[in-house]
Each structure stands twice: as C-alpha cells, then as structure tokens.
Design an enzyme around this catalytic site. Structure first.
Site, PDB file in Angstrom:
ATOM      1  N   HIS A  72       0.840  -1.209   0.000  1.00 48.40           N
ATOM      2  CA  HIS A  72       0.000   0.000   0.000  1.00 48.40           C
ATOM      3  C   HIS A  72       0.870   1.251   0.000  1.00 48.40           C
ATOM      4  CE1 HIS A  72      -4.004  -1.788   1.696  1.00 48.40           C
ATOM      5  NE2 HIS A  72      -3.527  -2.477   0.671  1.00 48.40           N
ATOM      6  N   TYR A 201      -9.234   5.329   7.770  1.00 52.81           N
ATOM      7  CA  TYR A 201      -9.335   5.686   9.201  1.00 52.81           C
ATOM      8  C   TYR A 201     -10.442   6.735   9.322  1.00 52.81           C
ATOM      9  CZ  TYR A 201      -4.826   3.418  10.165  1.00 52.81           C
ATOM     10  OH  TYR A 201      -3.807   2.502  10.326  1.00 52.81           O
ATOM     11  N   PRO A 293      -3.502   0.559  18.774  1.00 59.65           N
ATOM     12  CA  PRO A 293      -3.248   0.089  17.406  1.00 59.65           C
ATOM     13  C   PRO A 293      -3.533   1.137  16.314  1.00 59.65           C
ATOM     14  CG  PRO A 293      -5.131  -1.044  18.358  1.00 59.65           C
ATOM     15  CD  PRO A 293      -4.539  -0.221  19.438  1.00 59.65           C
ATOM     16  N   LYS A 297       1.530   0.301  14.995  1.00 62.78           N
ATOM     17  CA  LYS A 297       2.934   0.291  15.409  1.00 62.78           C
ATOM     18  C   LYS A 297       3.321  -0.896  16.288  1.00 62.78           C
ATOM     19  CE  LYS A 297       4.138   3.686  13.084  1.00 62.78           C
ATOM     20  NZ  LYS A 297       4.576   3.170  11.785  1.00 62.78           N
ATOM     21  N   TYR A 385       4.029   6.864   9.650  1.00 61.96           N
ATOM     22  CA  TYR A 385       3.238   5.667   9.373  1.00 61.96           C
ATOM     23  C   TYR A 385       4.076   4.607   8.646  1.00 61.96           C
ATOM     24  CZ  TYR A 385      -1.031   2.974   8.475  1.00 61.96           C
ATOM     25  OH  TYR A 385      -1.994   1.984   8.460  1.00 61.96           O
TER      26      TYR A 385
HETATM   27  P1  FAS Z   1       2.948 -11.208  22.138  1.00 63.97           P
HETATM   28  O1  FAS Z   1       2.044 -10.836  23.265  1.00 63.97           O
HETATM   29  O2  FAS Z   1       2.402 -11.345  20.760  1.00 63.97           O
HETATM   30  O3  FAS Z   1       3.658 -12.618  22.465  1.00 63.97           O
HETATM   31  C1  FAS Z   1       4.116 -12.909  23.764  1.00 63.97           C
HETATM   32  C2  FAS Z   1       4.095 -14.421  23.915  1.00 63.97           C
HETATM   33  O4  FAS Z   1       4.636 -14.745  25.206  1.00 63.97           O
HETATM   34  C3  FAS Z   1       2.676 -14.983  23.860  1.00 63.97           C
HETATM   35  O5  FAS Z   1       2.602 -16.027  22.936  1.00 63.97           O
HETATM   36  C4  FAS Z   1       2.429 -15.466  25.290  1.00 63.97           C
HETATM   37  O6  FAS Z   1       1.616 -16.621  25.341  1.00 63.97           O
HETATM   38  C5  FAS Z   1       3.838 -15.755  25.775  1.00 63.97           C
HETATM   39  N1  FAS Z   1       3.981 -15.689  27.238  1.00 63.97           N
HETATM   40  C6  FAS Z   1       3.417 -14.788  28.072  1.00 63.97           C
HETATM   41  N2  FAS Z   1       3.774 -15.073  29.355  1.00 63.97           N
HETATM   42  C7  FAS Z   1       4.581 -16.165  29.304  1.00 63.97           C
HETATM   43  C8  FAS Z   1       5.256 -16.937  30.283  1.00 63.97           C
HETATM   44  N3  FAS Z   1       5.174 -16.619  31.575  1.00 63.97           N
HETATM   45  N4  FAS Z   1       5.985 -18.003  29.892  1.00 63.97           N
HETATM   46  C9  FAS Z   1       6.089 -18.304  28.559  1.00 63.97           C
HETATM   47  N5  FAS Z   1       5.468 -17.615  27.578  1.00 63.97           N
HETATM   48  C10 FAS Z   1       4.721 -16.561  27.963  1.00 63.97           C
HETATM   49  N6  FAS Z   1      -0.447  -4.271  16.723  1.00 63.97           N
HETATM   50  C11 FAS Z   1      -0.562  -3.653  15.530  1.00 63.97           C
HETATM   51  O7  FAS Z   1       0.443  -3.186  14.981  1.00 63.97           O
HETATM   52  N7  FAS Z   1      -1.793  -3.554  14.921  1.00 63.97           N
HETATM   53  C12 FAS Z   1      -2.921  -4.081  15.495  1.00 63.97           C
HETATM   54  O8  FAS Z   1      -4.006  -3.979  14.939  1.00 63.97           O
HETATM   55  C13 FAS Z   1      -2.843  -4.740  16.729  1.00 63.97           C
HETATM   56  N8  FAS Z   1      -3.954  -5.303  17.321  1.00 63.97           N
HETATM   57  C14 FAS Z   1      -3.828  -5.908  18.539  1.00 63.97           C
HETATM   58  C15 FAS Z   1      -4.940  -6.496  19.184  1.00 63.97           C
HETATM   59  C16 FAS Z   1      -4.811  -7.100  20.430  1.00 63.97           C
HETATM   60  C17 FAS Z   1      -6.018  -7.718  21.118  1.00 63.97           C
HETATM   61  C18 FAS Z   1      -3.554  -7.138  21.071  1.00 63.97           C
HETATM   62  C19 FAS Z   1      -3.385  -7.765  22.453  1.00 63.97           C
HETATM   63  C20 FAS Z   1      -2.437  -6.579  20.445  1.00 63.97           C
HETATM   64  C21 FAS Z   1      -2.567  -5.966  19.166  1.00 63.97           C
HETATM   65  N9  FAS Z   1      -1.473  -5.418  18.505  1.00 63.97           N
HETATM   66  C22 FAS Z   1      -1.570  -4.807  17.312  1.00 63.97           C
HETATM   67  C23 FAS Z   1      -0.181  -5.476  19.089  1.00 63.97           C
HETATM   68  C24 FAS Z   1       0.390  -6.848  18.832  1.00 63.97           C
HETATM   69  O9  FAS Z   1       0.387  -7.122  17.468  1.00 63.97           O
HETATM   70  C25 FAS Z   1       1.736  -6.886  19.478  1.00 63.97           C
HETATM   71  O10 FAS Z   1       2.483  -5.716  19.185  1.00 63.97           O
HETATM   72  C26 FAS Z   1       2.557  -8.096  19.093  1.00 63.97           C
HETATM   73  O11 FAS Z   1       1.806  -9.245  19.357  1.00 63.97           O
HETATM   74  C27 FAS Z   1       3.855  -8.062  19.912  1.00 63.97           C
HETATM   75  O12 FAS Z   1       4.465  -9.274  19.789  1.00 63.97           O
HETATM   76  P2  FAS Z   1       5.243  -9.893  21.044  1.00 63.97           P
HETATM   77  O13 FAS Z   1       6.136  -8.866  21.613  1.00 63.97           O
HETATM   78  O14 FAS Z   1       5.816 -11.166  20.546  1.00 63.97           O
HETATM   79  O15 FAS Z   1       4.145 -10.164  22.163  1.00 63.97           O
HETATM   80  C1  PHB Z   2      -5.474  -4.265  11.156  1.00 73.03           C
HETATM   81  O1  PHB Z   2      -5.608  -4.547   9.962  1.00 73.03           O
HETATM   82  O2  PHB Z   2      -5.700  -5.080  12.076  1.00 73.03           O
HETATM   83  C2  PHB Z   2      -5.012  -2.872  11.532  1.00 73.03           C
HETATM   84  C3  PHB Z   2      -4.505  -2.044  10.541  1.00 73.03           C
HETATM   85  C4  PHB Z   2      -4.085  -0.764  10.880  1.00 73.03           C
HETATM   86  C5  PHB Z   2      -4.192  -0.343  12.194  1.00 73.03           C
HETATM   87  C6  PHB Z   2      -4.693  -1.184  13.186  1.00 73.03           C
HETATM   88  C7  PHB Z   2      -5.113  -2.461  12.848  1.00 73.03           C
HETATM   89  O3  PHB Z   2      -3.785   0.913  12.524  1.00 73.03           O
END
Ligand code: FAS
Ligand code: PHB
Length: 392
Positions: A72, A201, A293, A297, A385
C-alpha cells in the site's frame, strides 16, 4: 541443559529473534506457555513497515509475505462525511507499507523454526527467571509434570504485556509510563472483499472506525466502543449497521457484509517500561511497551526491538564485546517513544473522548482538514506511518 540465549515467549518477537539468532549460529531455546495453535489463533496486527519486511527477509521468511502481502502506498482519512487520501509513497520518496496479518507472520516463523530443527517448548508451565543480574542466568519451567532448568548467557523477555519477565524485576529497577484510553476497539474479521483497496481511518461523532483487510477476499473492520461493552451485545448485524453509520456514504453503500469469523474487543493503552535491559535480561516487544493500534505500530515496534537485539547479541558472540548490549535499551527507547507519540497523536485525533463535545469535534475535524491540506503535515503523518529510520 545450557543454551546461549533463552527466549521467553513464541509470539512475533520471540520467534523472529530465534530465527535471526539461529541464522547467525547462536543457540537459542524458546519457552512458550500456550500451545502453537493458541498463538496462531490470536488475530492482531495487519500492517508491516518496510523495516519489518526487510527484517523478515533477513530472517529468510519473506517468500509468502511477498507473494501474498498487499503493498500500500497510501491511506485514507474520513471525516465530516468525506474521504481524503494521504499519498504516503509520494510524500516519503517511495516508501510503502505491506498488509500481511500477524497470524501469517507467526505461521511463517513457526514453520521456519521447525524446518531448522530449533527447539520451542510449547505449553511450558511456571516459567521463572533467575540470576539475570549475574553472568550466569537460569530459567526454570515445568513440562508434563517435570521441572527443567536451563543455564544461559542471556534471557530475552519476549513474553508480552502480561508475561513473567518484566514482573520478575525489582520494583525499583523499572519506571513505568502508562495512559489507559477510555474506550476499546471492537474488531471483526470476515471473508468479504474490502470496501476499498487501501485502509480508511474514520473520525465520526459516534466514534472511530477503521476499514482494513487481510487479503483481497478477507476484511478486518473496527469500531470504537465504550470500555464496558460486552461482545455478546454485538451481533454481526449491529456491527455492520454501526460501521455504515460512521463511514462516508459511498463506502456505506458499497461495503460487502458477511458472517464474522472472529469478533473481539481490545482495550487501548500506551505503556513503556524503562529501561529495557537489566543485566543479562533484555526485554523486547510488548513485554516492554504497548501502543494503541491506531498507528499500526505494535508489531512493527516488536520487530524494531528484535532488529537491535539480534544485532547486539550477534556482535557480542562474534567480538566478545558488550558494547551493543549496553546500547540496546537506549537505542530501542528512542524509537519506541517516537512510535508511542505517533500512536497517541493518531488516537487523540481520531477517537471520541468523554470530554470531546461539539467544540472538541470541530477541533478534531479542523486538525484533519489542515492535515490533508498541508504537505508538511501530511508528510509528518506519512513518514511516521511508513516507519522512521533506524539508529545504526
Ligand atoms: P505477544 O504478546 O504477541 O507474544 C508474547 C508471547 O509470550 C505470547 O505467545 C504469550 O503466550 C507468551 N507468554 C506470556 N507469558 C509467558 C510466560 N510466563 N511463559 C512463557 N510464555 C509466555 N499491533 C498492531 O500493529 N496492529 C494491530 O491492529 C494490533 N492489534 C492488537 C490487538 C490485540 C487484542 C492485542 C493484544 C495486540 C494488538 N497489537 C496490534 C499489538 C500486537 O500485534 C503486538 O504488538 C505483538 O503481538 C507483539 O508481539 P510480542 O512482543 O511477541 O508479544
Ligand atoms: C489491522 O488490519 O488489524 C489494523 C490495521 C491498521 C491499524 C490497526 C489495525 O492501525
């Protein structure tokens, strides 16, 4: 058992770090408390900065991303009933983002790790970390009723916001910065074609909305909802009706609706832990910071930390120096805070807050009107962005 690096968490941070270290010949184990299926089942991020794409290529897992990801060059901002495109590629000398779901990134990394024969212990229980303030830290965990101990040189805390690593730190060792937002995002995933070929957005008096996607046949939509909203009070029909009330009339009349294959409400917060390194423990990704989100980022910051961390550890094992390990936290945090600011700014500009009111709505719409009419302001949004440069 002994390894060079013990990685806690098999989300994107842990898996990407493990893959980069493996390709550099560094022995690392990953301990994950959930099953692989559970980790893959989490629907999260969707947009990758060029820096994240480059790092996935460096890790040797970019093949499907380049085949299936959607490149994009712009986004649209919708306010006061009209859409305005931000030509990000034109404003940043050709930089783009790639739409490719976090689930797919995780799957590609899991497959690569399995193919390499590297060890990930899933459903590892009661992981604990010890001695990270010494040169010989230890990790313990239980699996199938048996307790295991791993001696290592470094522990990578990639265990997310609710993990054990940051919680294991002495209270006086870490400073917390936090802002919790008074609303959440209700997200839906549906196998319907996206309403537009780029992301939209939306700022609306009823609240924020986002039209995103995972492919040309799978869409991801969000609407802002109050924090105390219950998912069971949102049947699909109510979601689609609310989304149509917030987007512009052209989008509302062309959007293709269908049954949700995933629907969930996520709270929004900004959070940063400082520093990100404590002796031989180094935090990366959501273990150290969380962003709303809105700026896409979260996943990209995780990749940014892993870029710095992998380079620091590789430098250490090749040169014996701790120079890059010592510099790790500062390098990460300078880039983290810029992304935290951008995510806060996008969230503040696009969401309805309890005290926004009519004046606040006009100010938001005026800020957006200025933004889309000013090359300088649009360039500022675009360069943040697509991803700010790395410190090397
Ligand atoms: P993660 O949380 O993905 O991974 C951490 C891992 O550690 C998990 O698998 C967990 O099970 C494990 N863990 C935890 N405690 C532990 C323990 N005690 N022992 C062993 N393992 C353990 N980011 C965006 O850029 N765009 C989005 O739209 C977006 N939407 C999101 C929606 C939700 C509901 C959430 C929660 C996050 C969202 N994010 C989004 C952010 C998300 O993408 C994170 O930035 C990304 O998962 C970060 O990756 P990790 O740092 O690996 O953490
Ligand atoms: C998504 O596709 O999940 C998404 C994209 C852009 C954002 C947040 C979420 O800023």
């Amino acid at each position: 058992m002994r390894v060079q690096v013990a990685i806690i968490g098999a989300g994107p941070s842990g898996l990407l770090l493990g893959q980069l270290l493996h390709r550099a010949g560094i022995d690392a184990i990953i301990l994950e408390r959930k099953s692989g299926e559970y980790v893959l089942g989490r629907i999260r991020a969707g947009v990758l900065e060029q820096g994240a794409v480059d790092l996935l290529d460096e890790a040797g897992v970019g093949k499907r991303l380049h085949a299936e990801g959607l490149v994009h060059g712009g986004i649209e901002l919708c306010f006061d009933g009209e859409r305005h495109r931000i030509d990000m590629a034109g404003l940043t000398g050709g930089k783009h983002v790639t739409v490719y779901g976090q689930t797919e990134v995780t799957r590609d990394l899991m497959d690569a790790r399995a193919a390499a024969g590297a060890t990930t212990v899933y459903e590892a229980e009661d992981v604990s970390i010890h001695g990270f303030d010494t040169d010989s830290p230890v990790v313990r965990y239980r699996k199938d009723g048996v307790t295991h101990e791993i001696a290592c040189d470094f522990i990578a805390g990639c265990d997310g916001f609710h993990g054990v690593c940051r919680e294991s730190l002495p209270a006086n060792a870490v400073k917390h910065y936090e802002r919790v937002y008074p609303f959440g995002w209700l997200g839906i995933l549906a196998d319907v074609p996206p309403v537009s070929h780029e992301l939209i957005y939306v700022n609306h008096p009823r609240g924020f909305a986002l039209c995103s996607m995972r492919s040309r046949t799978r869409s991801r939509y969000y609407v802002q909802v109050p924090l105390d909203e219950k998912i069971e009070e949102w049947p699909d029909e109510r979601f689609w009706d609310e989304l149509k009330r917030r987007v512009d009339t052209q989008a509302a009349s062309t959007i293709v609706t269908g049954p949700s294959i995933e629907k969930s409400i996520a709270p929004l917060r900004s959070y940063v832990a400082e520093p990100m390194r404590f002796g031989r423990l180094l935090l990366a990704g959501d273990a150290a910071h969380i962003v709303p989100p809105t700026g896409a980022k979260g996943l990209n910051l995780a990749a940014s930390d892993v870029r710095y961390l992998s380079r620091a550890l590789i430098d250490h094992y090749r040169s014996g120096s701790m120079k890059e390990v010592d510099a790790y936290s500062g390098k990460c945090l300078r880039r983290v805070w810029k992304a935290v600011r951008f995510s806060w700014w996008m969230t503040s500009m696009l969401h309805r807050f309890p005290d926004t009111g009519e004046f606040g709505q006009k100010i938001q719409e005026t800020e957006l009107a200025y933004l889309v009419g000013s090359k300088a302001a649009s360039t500022s949004l675009a360069e943040n962005y697509v991803g700010l440069p790395f410190e090397d």
